[in-house]
Write a protein that holds these residues in place. Structure first.
Motif, PDB file in Angstrom:
ATOM      1  N   ALA A 146     -26.754   9.201 -15.758  1.00 16.67           N
ATOM      2  CA  ALA A 146     -27.784   8.513 -14.974  1.00 16.67           C
ATOM      3  C   ALA A 146     -27.186   7.872 -13.725  1.00 16.67           C
ATOM      4  CB  ALA A 146     -28.471   7.448 -15.835  1.00 16.67           C
ATOM      5  N   ILE A 147     -25.999   7.303 -13.854  1.00 11.33           N
ATOM      6  CA  ILE A 147     -25.319   6.708 -12.694  1.00 11.33           C
ATOM      7  C   ILE A 147     -25.063   7.776 -11.642  1.00 11.33           C
ATOM      8  CG2 ILE A 147     -23.097   5.765 -11.920  1.00 11.33           C
ATOM      9  CD1 ILE A 147     -23.076   4.127 -14.564  1.00 11.33           C
ATOM     10  N   ALA A 148     -24.504   8.905 -12.069  1.00 10.85           N
ATOM     11  CA  ALA A 148     -24.177   9.977 -11.122  1.00 10.85           C
ATOM     12  C   ALA A 148     -25.428  10.497 -10.431  1.00 10.85           C
ATOM     13  CB  ALA A 148     -23.460  11.113 -11.843  1.00 10.85           C
ATOM     14  N   ARG A 149     -26.493  10.706 -11.188  1.00  8.90           N
ATOM     15  CA  ARG A 149     -27.721  11.242 -10.593  1.00  8.90           C
ATOM     16  C   ARG A 149     -28.394  10.225  -9.668  1.00  8.90           C
ATOM     17  NH1 ARG A 149     -29.130  16.139 -12.494  1.00  8.90           N
ATOM     18  NH2 ARG A 149     -28.261  16.839 -14.496  1.00  8.90           N
ATOM     19  N   ASN A 150     -28.432   8.959 -10.073  1.00  9.12           N
ATOM     20  CA  ASN A 150     -29.045   7.937  -9.227  1.00  9.12           C
ATOM     21  C   ASN A 150     -28.239   7.708  -7.961  1.00  9.12           C
ATOM     22  OD1 ASN A 150     -31.511   6.118 -10.296  1.00  9.12           O
ATOM     23  ND2 ASN A 150     -30.414   6.986 -12.038  1.00  9.12           N
ATOM     24  N   ALA A 151     -26.912   7.739  -8.077  1.00 11.27           N
ATOM     25  CA  ALA A 151     -26.060   7.559  -6.902  1.00 11.27           C
ATOM     26  C   ALA A 151     -26.260   8.698  -5.910  1.00 11.27           C
ATOM     27  CB  ALA A 151     -24.593   7.481  -7.326  1.00 11.27           C
ATOM     28  N   ALA A 152     -26.456   9.905  -6.432  1.00 16.84           N
ATOM     29  CA  ALA A 152     -26.703  11.054  -5.550  1.00 16.84           C
ATOM     30  C   ALA A 152     -28.040  10.895  -4.824  1.00 16.84           C
ATOM     31  CB  ALA A 152     -26.687  12.342  -6.365  1.00 16.84           C
ATOM     32  N   GLN A 153     -29.045  10.491  -5.566  1.00 19.76           N
ATOM     33  CA  GLN A 153     -30.376  10.333  -4.981  1.00 19.76           C
ATOM     34  C   GLN A 153     -30.409   9.193  -3.959  1.00 19.76           C
ATOM     35  OE1 GLN A 153     -33.467   9.583  -7.870  1.00 19.76           O
ATOM     36  NE2 GLN A 153     -35.087  10.196  -6.487  1.00 19.76           N
ATOM     37  N   ALA A 154     -29.701   8.096  -4.262  1.00 18.50           N
ATOM     38  CA  ALA A 154     -29.701   6.928  -3.378  1.00 18.50           C
ATOM     39  C   ALA A 154     -28.755   7.086  -2.193  1.00 18.50           C
ATOM     40  CB  ALA A 154     -29.321   5.683  -4.181  1.00 18.50           C
ATOM     41  N   GLY A 155     -27.850   8.051  -2.270  1.00 16.34           N
ATOM     42  CA  GLY A 155     -26.882   8.248  -1.197  1.00 16.34           C
ATOM     43  C   GLY A 155     -25.670   7.345  -1.291  1.00 16.34           C
ATOM     44  N   SER A 156     -25.488   6.693  -2.442  1.00 14.23           N
ATOM     45  CA  SER A 156     -24.403   5.717  -2.598  1.00 14.23           C
ATOM     46  C   SER A 156     -23.027   6.343  -2.432  1.00 14.23           C
ATOM     47  CB  SER A 156     -24.500   5.055  -3.979  1.00 14.23           C
ATOM     48  OG  SER A 156     -25.795   4.559  -4.215  1.00 14.23           O
ATOM     49  N   PHE A 157     -22.772   7.435  -3.154  1.00 17.10           N
ATOM     50  CA  PHE A 157     -21.445   8.064  -3.099  1.00 17.10           C
ATOM     51  C   PHE A 157     -21.252   8.817  -1.782  1.00 17.10           C
ATOM     52  CE2 PHE A 157     -21.256   8.436  -8.060  1.00 17.10           C
ATOM     53  CZ  PHE A 157     -21.208   7.053  -8.149  1.00 17.10           C
ATOM     54  N   ARG A 158     -22.322   9.411  -1.286  1.00 10.35           N
ATOM     55  CA  ARG A 158     -22.247  10.127  -0.014  1.00 10.35           C
ATOM     56  C   ARG A 158     -21.836   9.184   1.124  1.00 10.35           C
ATOM     57  NH1 ARG A 158     -27.056  12.135  -0.027  1.00 10.35           N
ATOM     58  NH2 ARG A 158     -28.070  10.566   1.274  1.00 10.35           N
ATOM     59  N   ALA A 159     -22.309   7.947   1.077  1.00 12.20           N
ATOM     60  CA  ALA A 159     -21.987   6.980   2.128  1.00 12.20           C
ATOM     61  C   ALA A 159     -20.492   6.702   2.190  1.00 12.20           C
ATOM     62  CB  ALA A 159     -22.751   5.681   1.893  1.00 12.20           C
ATOM     63  N   ILE A 160     -19.842   6.614   1.036  1.00 10.48           N
ATOM     64  CA  ILE A 160     -18.393   6.359   1.024  1.00 10.48           C
ATOM     65  C   ILE A 160     -17.646   7.574   1.583  1.00 10.48           C
ATOM     66  CG2 ILE A 160     -16.395   5.742  -0.389  1.00 10.48           C
ATOM     67  CD1 ILE A 160     -18.260   4.504  -2.404  1.00 10.48           C
ATOM     68  N   ILE A 161     -18.042   8.758   1.152  1.00 13.32           N
ATOM     69  CA  ILE A 161     -17.400   9.982   1.643  1.00 13.32           C
ATOM     70  C   ILE A 161     -17.507  10.071   3.160  1.00 13.32           C
ATOM     71  CG2 ILE A 161     -17.486  12.510   1.632  1.00 13.32           C
ATOM     72  CD1 ILE A 161     -16.459  11.442  -0.990  1.00 13.32           C
ATOM     73  N   GLN A 162     -18.690   9.835   3.666  1.00 10.99           N
ATOM     74  CA  GLN A 162     -18.890   9.962   5.114  1.00 10.99           C
ATOM     75  C   GLN A 162     -18.136   8.884   5.888  1.00 10.99           C
ATOM     76  OE1 GLN A 162     -23.226  10.168   5.180  1.00 10.99           O
ATOM     77  NE2 GLN A 162     -23.141  12.396   5.372  1.00 10.99           N
ATOM     78  N   HIS A 163     -17.969   7.724   5.297  1.00  8.68           N
ATOM     79  CA  HIS A 163     -17.156   6.691   5.943  1.00  8.68           C
ATOM     80  C   HIS A 163     -15.694   7.123   5.999  1.00  8.68           C
ATOM     81  CE1 HIS A 163     -15.763   2.663   7.084  1.00  8.68           C
ATOM     82  NE2 HIS A 163     -14.748   2.905   6.254  1.00  8.68           N
ATOM     83  N   ILE A 164     -15.195   7.641   4.886  1.00 14.19           N
ATOM     84  CA  ILE A 164     -13.795   8.083   4.829  1.00 14.19           C
ATOM     85  C   ILE A 164     -13.513   9.158   5.878  1.00 14.19           C
ATOM     86  CG2 ILE A 164     -12.141   9.377   3.384  1.00 14.19           C
ATOM     87  CD1 ILE A 164     -13.259   7.834   0.973  1.00 14.19           C
TER      88      ILE A 164
END
Length: 290
Positions: A146-164
């Motif tokens: 659920a964490i992984a799916r919600n983070a994908a939908q919310a853009g949480s993990f994508r935001a860190i990748i794009q910052h890096i």
């Protein structure tokens, strides 16, 4: 490797760098800093990506380490607004924004309490489930999916990748409440993407049990006071980072449901293949021998 870093006022603070990458060349196009020579060794870039529990009680001495020793300027906060308000109510002197750094709010869940105790309750991790001898706790594996799916939908993990991926990006810190579940899931996915072996990812996850330090006793007492555990052993089991749970998440969810970490970042998080390649080449560096 000793990943823990002493930052006064923050527990479970560690560098995810240094782990050996078994197959960093699993890219759609081979970059210049990765070759296929069997004897060439690669690892996650040290001193660049850090994980921790919430830094709300960081001291001036801790801030000095954060900024001057570790050179961290960007902090990514996975907590919900509800959790942040709860911390402010319990600890009126707590910090939200740390001087000299930029806080990026990237909540995995928009509302609600998703600290380890509440997460366990939400996904049906009972005291009995935590103390039996089964191979893993299904409730936590379900929670991590659920964490992984919600983070994908919310853009949480994508935001860190794009910052890096920004040319000027320096070292970053990401955290949730105690640095175990949401933090552990992102750490596992990024390490898996870069070719770190499952056993090393599982070992990194398991370190939280040790990394909580003085917070462990506080969490144990909360479980006992709420009646959600009847013995100290049951309470310890609920808040522990059992390696079997992460092992099951990697095999059953990351591989079984998502088709691998790369597919997760591309298909669920919506990152282009080229950006995924670029983040690998930014995080994977030649391993130095001393």
């Amino acid at each position: 490797m000793q990943p823990f870093i002493s930052v006064d006022g923050v527990v479970n603070f560690r560098d995810i760098g240094g782990y050996v990458c078994r197959n960093p060349a699993g890219l759609s196009s081979l970059p210049s800093n990765v070759d296929e020579t069997p004897e060439k060794q690669w690892c996650i870039r040290p001193g660049f990506v850090f994980r921790a529990a919430q830094p709300s009680q960081i001291t001036p001495a801790g801030i000095e380490i954060l900024k001057k020793t570790l050179a961290i300027q960007a902090i990514f906060d996975f907590r919900s607004e509800s959790e942040i308000q709860l911390v402010s109510k319990r600890y009126p002197d707590s910090l939200l924004d740390i001087p000299g750094t930029t806080r990026h709010a990237v909540p995995v869940f928009q509302e609600g309490d998703y600290s380890p105790i509440s997460l366990a309750k939400r996904y049906g991790v009972t005291a009995d489930e935590s103390t039996n001898d089964q191979s893993f706790r299904p409730g936590f594996v379900k929670a991590y999916e659920a964490i992984a799916r919600n983070a994908a939908q919310a853009g949480s993990f994508r935001a860190i990748i794009q910052h890096i991926l920004q040319d000027s990006a320096g070292p970053v810190l990401f955290h949730c409440t105690v640095g175990k579940d949401r933090t552990g899931v992102f750490s596992a996915l990024i390490l898996k993407l870069c070719g770190v072996a499952d056993e090393d990812i599982v070992a990194d996850y398991a370190l939280t049990t040790q990394g909580l330090g003085v917070w462990r006793e506080h969490l144990i007492q909360r479980l006992l006071q709420r009646g959600e555990a009847t013995t100290k052993e049951q309470a310890e089991a609920i808040i522990s980072s059992d390696p079997r749970d992460m092992k099951a998440f990697l095999s059953n969810v990351v591989e079984g449901e998502f088709g691998g970490a790369r597919n997760y970042f591309v298909n669920l998080c919506g990152l282009p293949e080229g950006e995924v390649d670029r983040v690998i080449t930014k995080l994977v560096v030649p391993k130095t021998t001393k």
